[in-house]
Design a protein around this motif. Sequence first.
Motif, mmCIF file in Angstrom:
data_model
loop_
_atom_site.group_PDB
_atom_site.id
_atom_site.type_symbol
_atom_site.label_atom_id
_atom_site.label_comp_id
_atom_site.label_asym_id
_atom_site.label_seq_id
_atom_site.Cartn_x
_atom_site.Cartn_y
_atom_site.Cartn_z
ATOM 1 N N MET A 1 40.853 71.521 23.016
ATOM 2 C CA MET A 1 40.861 70.490 24.036
ATOM 3 C C MET A 1 40.642 69.141 23.356
ATOM 4 S SD MET A 1 38.702 70.270 27.577
ATOM 5 C CE MET A 1 37.089 70.249 26.878
ATOM 6 N N GLU A 2 41.468 68.202 23.735
ATOM 7 C CA GLU A 2 41.339 66.867 23.146
ATOM 8 C C GLU A 2 40.084 66.172 23.659
ATOM 9 O OE1 GLU A 2 44.102 63.798 25.119
ATOM 10 O OE2 GLU A 2 44.962 65.729 25.675
ATOM 11 N N ARG A 3 39.563 65.275 22.865
ATOM 12 C CA ARG A 3 38.356 64.542 23.230
ATOM 13 C C ARG A 3 38.751 63.308 24.029
ATOM 14 N NH1 ARG A 3 33.109 64.505 21.061
ATOM 15 N NH2 ARG A 3 32.108 62.494 21.288
ATOM 16 N N ILE A 4 38.188 63.185 25.229
ATOM 17 C CA ILE A 4 38.488 62.013 26.055
ATOM 18 C C ILE A 4 37.188 61.353 26.486
ATOM 19 C CG2 ILE A 4 40.716 62.882 26.834
ATOM 20 C CD1 ILE A 4 39.513 63.647 29.449
ATOM 21 N N SER A 5 37.279 60.084 26.824
ATOM 22 C CA SER A 5 36.084 59.308 27.156
ATOM 23 C C SER A 5 35.527 59.700 28.530
ATOM 24 C CB SER A 5 36.417 57.815 27.158
ATOM 25 O OG SER A 5 37.275 57.519 28.237
ATOM 26 N N MET A 6 34.265 59.370 28.746
ATOM 27 C CA MET A 6 33.636 59.630 30.050
ATOM 28 C C MET A 6 34.348 58.876 31.163
ATOM 29 S SD MET A 6 31.326 61.890 30.030
ATOM 30 C CE MET A 6 30.617 61.613 31.624
ATOM 31 N N ARG A 7 34.844 57.701 30.853
ATOM 32 C CA ARG A 7 35.568 56.915 31.850
ATOM 33 C C ARG A 7 36.806 57.686 32.329
ATOM 34 N NH1 ARG A 7 35.761 51.530 29.852
ATOM 35 N NH2 ARG A 7 33.911 51.236 31.103
ATOM 36 N N LYS A 8 37.528 58.298 31.391
ATOM 37 C CA LYS A 8 38.712 59.077 31.763
ATOM 38 C C LYS A 8 38.323 60.344 32.504
ATOM 39 C CE LYS A 8 42.543 57.582 29.026
ATOM 40 N NZ LYS A 8 43.697 57.974 28.243
ATOM 41 N N ILE A 9 37.208 60.967 32.110
ATOM 42 C CA ILE A 9 36.750 62.166 32.816
ATOM 43 C C ILE A 9 36.437 61.829 34.267
ATOM 44 C CG2 ILE A 9 34.904 63.880 32.978
ATOM 45 C CD1 ILE A 9 34.743 63.751 29.898
ATOM 46 N N ARG A 10 35.740 60.708 34.482
ATOM 47 C CA ARG A 10 35.446 60.266 35.859
ATOM 48 C C ARG A 10 36.734 60.013 36.626
ATOM 49 N NH1 ARG A 10 30.829 57.463 33.659
ATOM 50 N NH2 ARG A 10 32.160 55.682 33.240
ATOM 51 N N LYS A 25 50.169 65.577 37.682
ATOM 52 C CA LYS A 25 50.249 64.143 37.995
ATOM 53 C C LYS A 25 49.092 63.373 37.360
ATOM 54 C CE LYS A 25 52.867 64.480 42.257
ATOM 55 N NZ LYS A 25 52.868 64.248 43.702
ATOM 56 N N ILE A 26 47.910 63.980 37.362
ATOM 57 C CA ILE A 26 46.741 63.339 36.745
ATOM 58 C C ILE A 26 46.976 63.163 35.248
ATOM 59 C CG2 ILE A 26 44.295 63.637 36.165
ATOM 60 C CD1 ILE A 26 44.041 65.163 38.863
ATOM 61 N N ALA A 27 47.453 64.213 34.592
ATOM 62 C CA ALA A 27 47.703 64.158 33.148
ATOM 63 C C ALA A 27 48.729 63.079 32.829
ATOM 64 C CB ALA A 27 48.188 65.513 32.650
ATOM 65 N N ARG A 28 49.787 63.009 33.637
ATOM 66 C CA ARG A 28 50.815 61.998 33.397
ATOM 67 C C ARG A 28 50.278 60.589 33.611
ATOM 68 N NH1 ARG A 28 55.062 63.488 37.080
ATOM 69 N NH2 ARG A 28 54.886 65.611 36.383
ATOM 70 N N SER A 29 49.509 60.385 34.673
ATOM 71 C CA SER A 29 49.035 59.033 34.992
ATOM 72 C C SER A 29 47.991 58.523 33.994
ATOM 73 C CB SER A 29 48.472 58.969 36.412
ATOM 74 O OG SER A 29 47.284 59.711 36.506
ATOM 75 N N LEU A 30 47.216 59.440 33.374
ATOM 76 C CA LEU A 30 46.176 59.028 32.427
ATOM 77 C C LEU A 30 46.591 59.205 30.973
ATOM 78 C CD1 LEU A 30 43.007 60.479 34.200
ATOM 79 C CD2 LEU A 30 43.835 58.120 34.210
ATOM 80 N N SER A 31 47.804 59.698 30.748
ATOM 81 C CA SER A 31 48.320 59.941 29.391
ATOM 82 C C SER A 31 47.411 60.868 28.587
ATOM 83 C CB SER A 31 48.517 58.627 28.634
ATOM 84 O OG SER A 31 49.413 57.804 29.317
ATOM 85 N N ILE A 32 47.020 61.967 29.228
ATOM 86 C CA ILE A 32 46.226 62.987 28.543
ATOM 87 C C ILE A 32 46.943 64.315 28.692
ATOM 88 C CG2 ILE A 32 44.014 61.808 28.843
ATOM 89 C CD1 ILE A 32 43.407 63.700 31.151
ATOM 90 N N GLY A 33 46.518 65.298 27.917
ATOM 91 C CA GLY A 33 47.138 66.611 27.968
ATOM 92 C C GLY A 33 46.899 67.318 29.293
ATOM 93 N N HIS A 34 47.872 68.136 29.678
ATOM 94 C CA HIS A 34 47.788 68.894 30.928
ATOM 95 C C HIS A 34 46.565 69.806 30.945
ATOM 96 C CE1 HIS A 34 48.856 72.339 33.529
ATOM 97 N NE2 HIS A 34 49.396 71.405 34.299
ATOM 98 N N SER A 35 46.284 70.476 29.821
ATOM 99 C CA SER A 35 45.142 71.396 29.784
ATOM 100 C C SER A 35 43.813 70.648 29.869
ATOM 101 C CB SER A 35 45.183 72.259 28.526
ATOM 102 O OG SER A 35 45.088 71.457 27.379
ATOM 103 N N SER A 36 43.745 69.454 29.280
ATOM 104 C CA SER A 36 42.501 68.666 29.364
ATOM 105 C C SER A 36 42.232 68.240 30.794
ATOM 106 C CB SER A 36 42.587 67.429 28.482
ATOM 107 O OG SER A 36 42.614 67.795 27.136
ATOM 108 N N ALA A 37 43.259 67.805 31.486
ATOM 109 C CA ALA A 37 43.088 67.390 32.889
ATOM 110 C C ALA A 37 42.667 68.581 33.741
ATOM 111 C CB ALA A 37 44.380 66.779 33.413
ATOM 112 N N GLY A 38 43.209 69.749 33.463
ATOM 113 C CA GLY A 38 42.855 70.947 34.221
ATOM 114 C C GLY A 38 41.446 71.414 33.948
ATOM 115 N N ASP A 39 41.018 71.309 32.692
ATOM 116 C CA ASP A 39 39.660 71.738 32.342
ATOM 117 C C ASP A 39 38.602 70.912 33.056
ATOM 118 O OD1 ASP A 39 40.602 73.702 30.680
ATOM 119 O OD2 ASP A 39 40.387 72.515 28.858
ATOM 120 N N TYR A 40 38.819 69.618 33.159
ATOM 121 C CA TYR A 40 37.832 68.761 33.812
ATOM 122 C C TYR A 40 37.919 68.829 35.330
ATOM 123 C CZ TYR A 40 36.651 66.911 29.291
ATOM 124 O OH TYR A 40 36.231 66.794 28.008
#
Length: 101
Positions: A1-10, A25-40
């Motif tokens: 899982m990629e490391r993302i900031s607390m701001r992005k997690i929120r 849609k969340i992953a696309r809008s925040l430019s993060i990986g699909h699995s990272s968005a799903g994990d959070y």
Amino acid sequence: MERISMRKIREVLRLKFDAGLSVRKIARSLSIGHSSAGDYGNRSTLVTCQMPVDKWHALIGDPTLGDAILDRLVHSAYRIELQGESMRRRATKLTAAGTSD
């Protein structure tokens, strides 16, 4: 899982639970990986009880309801069962022993 900031997690959590967007849609809008968005997007639940889990069926009363509740709570849970005397009782004894008039 990629490391993302607390701001992005929120922001992931806000988009997931307030806006109701899909993980894709969340992953696309925040430019993060699909699995990272799903994990959070997964929530945790903390349950504390003084009654041991093996006595919950009797406490709940309805066997079907008891099975449903326990299945959802205990199935993939980390359980910590504490042993020994209550810390409140221990603190009360220490306070009483230290009191002198």
